[in-house]
Design an enzyme around this catalytic site. Structure first.
Site, PDB file in Angstrom:
ATOM      1  N   PHE A 129      -6.788 -12.131  48.324  1.00 30.84           N
ATOM      2  CA  PHE A 129      -5.757 -12.426  47.813  1.00 30.84           C
ATOM      3  C   PHE A 129      -4.432 -12.871  48.935  1.00 30.84           C
ATOM      4  O   PHE A 129      -4.265 -12.394  49.854  1.00 30.84           O
ATOM      5  CB  PHE A 129      -5.008 -11.486  46.971  1.00 30.84           C
ATOM      6  CG  PHE A 129      -3.806 -12.003  46.152  1.00 30.84           C
ATOM      7  CD1 PHE A 129      -4.172 -12.961  44.874  1.00 30.84           C
ATOM      8  CD2 PHE A 129      -2.435 -11.720  46.266  1.00 30.84           C
ATOM      9  CE1 PHE A 129      -2.917 -13.209  44.221  1.00 30.84           C
ATOM     10  CE2 PHE A 129      -1.336 -12.031  45.668  1.00 30.84           C
ATOM     11  CZ  PHE A 129      -1.640 -13.073  44.434  1.00 30.84           C
ATOM     12  N   ASP A 198      -7.745  -2.668  49.064  1.00 32.15           N
ATOM     13  CA  ASP A 198      -6.956  -3.347  47.825  1.00 32.15           C
ATOM     14  C   ASP A 198      -7.702  -2.800  46.490  1.00 32.15           C
ATOM     15  O   ASP A 198      -8.838  -3.763  46.589  1.00 32.15           O
ATOM     16  CB  ASP A 198      -6.382  -4.574  48.253  1.00 32.15           C
ATOM     17  CG  ASP A 198      -5.634  -5.086  47.069  1.00 32.15           C
ATOM     18  OD1 ASP A 198      -5.669  -4.772  45.932  1.00 32.15           O
ATOM     19  OD2 ASP A 198      -5.064  -6.082  47.516  1.00 32.15           O
ATOM     20  N   TYR A 223      -0.026  -2.966  36.879  1.00 32.22           N
ATOM     21  CA  TYR A 223      -0.047  -3.889  35.803  1.00 32.22           C
ATOM     22  C   TYR A 223      -1.123  -4.536  35.230  1.00 32.22           C
ATOM     23  O   TYR A 223      -1.119  -5.333  34.355  1.00 32.22           O
ATOM     24  CB  TYR A 223       1.158  -4.917  35.963  1.00 32.22           C
ATOM     25  CG  TYR A 223       0.936  -5.619  37.249  1.00 32.22           C
ATOM     26  CD1 TYR A 223       0.418  -6.732  37.439  1.00 32.22           C
ATOM     27  CD2 TYR A 223       1.634  -5.139  38.451  1.00 32.22           C
ATOM     28  CE1 TYR A 223       0.113  -7.394  38.584  1.00 32.22           C
ATOM     29  CE2 TYR A 223       1.583  -6.097  39.686  1.00 32.22           C
ATOM     30  CZ  TYR A 223       0.897  -7.032  39.826  1.00 32.22           C
ATOM     31  OH  TYR A 223       0.795  -7.770  40.872  1.00 32.22           O
ATOM     32  N   LYS A 224      -2.201  -4.202  35.646  1.00 38.91           N
ATOM     33  CA  LYS A 224      -3.407  -4.950  35.357  1.00 38.91           C
ATOM     34  C   LYS A 224      -4.342  -4.121  34.476  1.00 38.91           C
ATOM     35  O   LYS A 224      -3.937  -3.783  33.173  1.00 38.91           O
ATOM     36  CB  LYS A 224      -4.216  -5.417  36.547  1.00 38.91           C
ATOM     37  CG  LYS A 224      -3.727  -6.649  37.285  1.00 38.91           C
ATOM     38  CD  LYS A 224      -4.605  -6.904  38.514  1.00 38.91           C
ATOM     39  CE  LYS A 224      -3.928  -7.760  39.567  1.00 38.91           C
ATOM     40  NZ  LYS A 224      -3.293  -9.099  39.303  1.00 38.91           N
ATOM     41  N   ARG A 373     -10.804 -17.970  34.623  1.00 41.40           N
ATOM     42  CA  ARG A 373     -11.094 -16.552  34.830  1.00 41.40           C
ATOM     43  C   ARG A 373     -11.026 -15.832  33.524  1.00 41.40           C
ATOM     44  O   ARG A 373     -10.063 -15.911  32.718  1.00 41.40           O
ATOM     45  CB  ARG A 373     -10.043 -15.802  35.754  1.00 41.40           C
ATOM     46  CG  ARG A 373     -10.201 -16.208  37.028  1.00 41.40           C
ATOM     47  CD  ARG A 373      -9.534 -15.205  38.250  1.00 41.40           C
ATOM     48  NE  ARG A 373      -8.294 -14.919  37.471  1.00 41.40           N
ATOM     49  CZ  ARG A 373      -7.415 -13.813  38.014  1.00 41.40           C
ATOM     50  NH1 ARG A 373      -7.722 -13.250  39.223  1.00 41.40           N
ATOM     51  NH2 ARG A 373      -6.385 -13.483  37.461  1.00 41.40           N
TER      52      ARG A 373
END
Length: 398
Positions: A129, A198, A223-224, A373
């Site tokens: 990322f 990560d 938050y995912k 996605r």
């Protein structure tokens, strides 16, 4: 009714996790973007009203002690710990993923330097990322290290006597590819290097096994798949036997051994508290703590089993419904190499396709230039949702 829809309804009826869906605020859409922002657990608003009206409005500063605000970063960290395979006392919550990556990576290099051998190299996932790459480059400049981007599969051959630290994503954010955390961690250790993982796209989606696999340091967002809310604070894991060597590049009063002593010299606290920096974001932190209650009694292994079943079923439905040549999966077929999302390459106007999908109640997201996605959160996504998503996709691209 199609055979696939009939199968989907039968599988939903037999799903042991299906009852959890009612614990979330969901409309009639098929929500497949939980790998960007998890759905709202239904009990969180009432909990936050208490935090705001009573704890902040009435108790005010007394809530730091009477309301448990001061210990929330470690307390919430211990709620997350079992979801990533860690014992208590090694995980602290606070700051963003980016800030925690910086703390962990610089601390890893400092520990490697303490070990001796003149280590001056950081390996980073070449497809990471972007922010992780930016942070790694900054950490390399700060520590006078050379930064080497490499594909995760190439890490074992790239490791050497100069490697201080390795920063890797557990799951690739674009493709959903799951990398081999146990083997790559072991390879780094054999070379004398430290690992920073990560976990943004794996925490809450699949077993991680931080303790079991000897991971040194790990970070992840909440938050995912953990459903903590937009911008909810990230977590930092520091393996217990490394905590007295964890030298944070961001020492703050919250990680001081005597935070209220206000001494000019810094003395780090014991344990995972060293990962703290400044005053915790209490509102977001307590919203996350409330959200994590949906995990009470839920097995991560069961979540993983359903995740694989959902993504298998989605790929099957796409194969049967979508005209040939319109999309192509770039997510690995092998379960051992798949996270909890499916990424489809759509060579013709992928951004427009996703906008039309969202307009028809199937919410995923688009990654430029041509990736669609779809994230599968087993706590609230079912098989009928999955069949519907594939059917609507076929109509949109066909």
């Amino acid at each position: 009714m199609s055979e696939l829809l009939s199968e989907a309804e039968a599988r939903d009826a037999a799903d042991g996790l299906a009852g959890l869906r009612d614990r979330f605020v969901l409309d009639g859409a098929v929500y497949l973007d939980g790998n960007s922002l998890g759905a709202l657990p239904a009990h969180v608003p009432a909990r936050m009203e208490d935090v705001i009206r009573r704890q902040w409005g009435e108790l005010r500063i007394r809530s730091w002690t009477e309301g448990g605000w001061w210990t929330a970063p470690e307390r919430v960290g211990d709620r997350i710990a079992p979801l990533v395979g860690a014992a208590a006392g090694q995980t602290v919550v606070g700051d963003s993923t980016s800030v925690n990556v910086f703390k962990a990576l610089v601390a890893a290099v400092r520990m490697a330097r303490e070990d001796g051998g003149g280590r001056d190299e950081i390996l980073v996932d070449a497809a990471t990322f972007p922010t992780d790459g930016y942070i790694a480059a900054s950490a390399a400049r700060l520590t006078d290290c050379r930064l080497r981007p490499v594909a995760p599969a190439e890490v074992p051959s790239a490791l050497g006597g100069r490697t201080a630290a390795v920063l890797l994503n557990h799951v690739d954010y674009r493709t959903g590819r799951l990398h081999d955390l146990p083997a790559l961690t072991a390879a780094a250790h054999a070379a004398g290097a430290y690992t920073v993982w990560d976990l943004c796209h794996s925490a809450g989606a699949l077993p991680v096994g931080l303790d079991a696999h000897g991971v040194d340091l790990a970070v992840g967002c909440t938050y995912k798949y953990l459903n903590g809310g937009p911008g909810s604070p990230a977590f930092l894991y520091v393996r217990r036997d490394l905590q007295d060597r964890f030298d944070s590049p961001l020492p703050g009063w919250n990680s001081h051994a005597e935070p209220f002593g206000m001494r000019p010299g810094y003395e780090p606290a014991e344990g995972a508290v060293r990962g703290r920096v400044g005053t915790p974001d209490i509102l977001s932190l307590l919203a996350l703590e409330a959200a994590l209650e949906v995990w009470d009694g839920v097995s991560v292994a069961a979540v993983r089993a359903k995740s694989l079943a959902l993504t298998d079923f989605f790929l099957r439905c796409v194969g049967e419904y979508v005209p040939a040549g319109r999309v192509e999966s770039v997510t690995p077929e092998a379960h051992a190499e798949r996270g909890s999302q499916v990424a489809l390459r759509c060579p013709s106007d992928a951004g427009g396709v996703m906008r039309r999908l969202i307009g028809r109640g199937v919410v995923g997201d688009h990654r430029a230039p041509d990736i669609l996605r779809f994230g599968f959160t087993p706590l609230y996504v079912g098989f009928a949702d999955t069949e519907r998503a594939a059917r609507v996709l076929a109509e949109v691209v066909g």
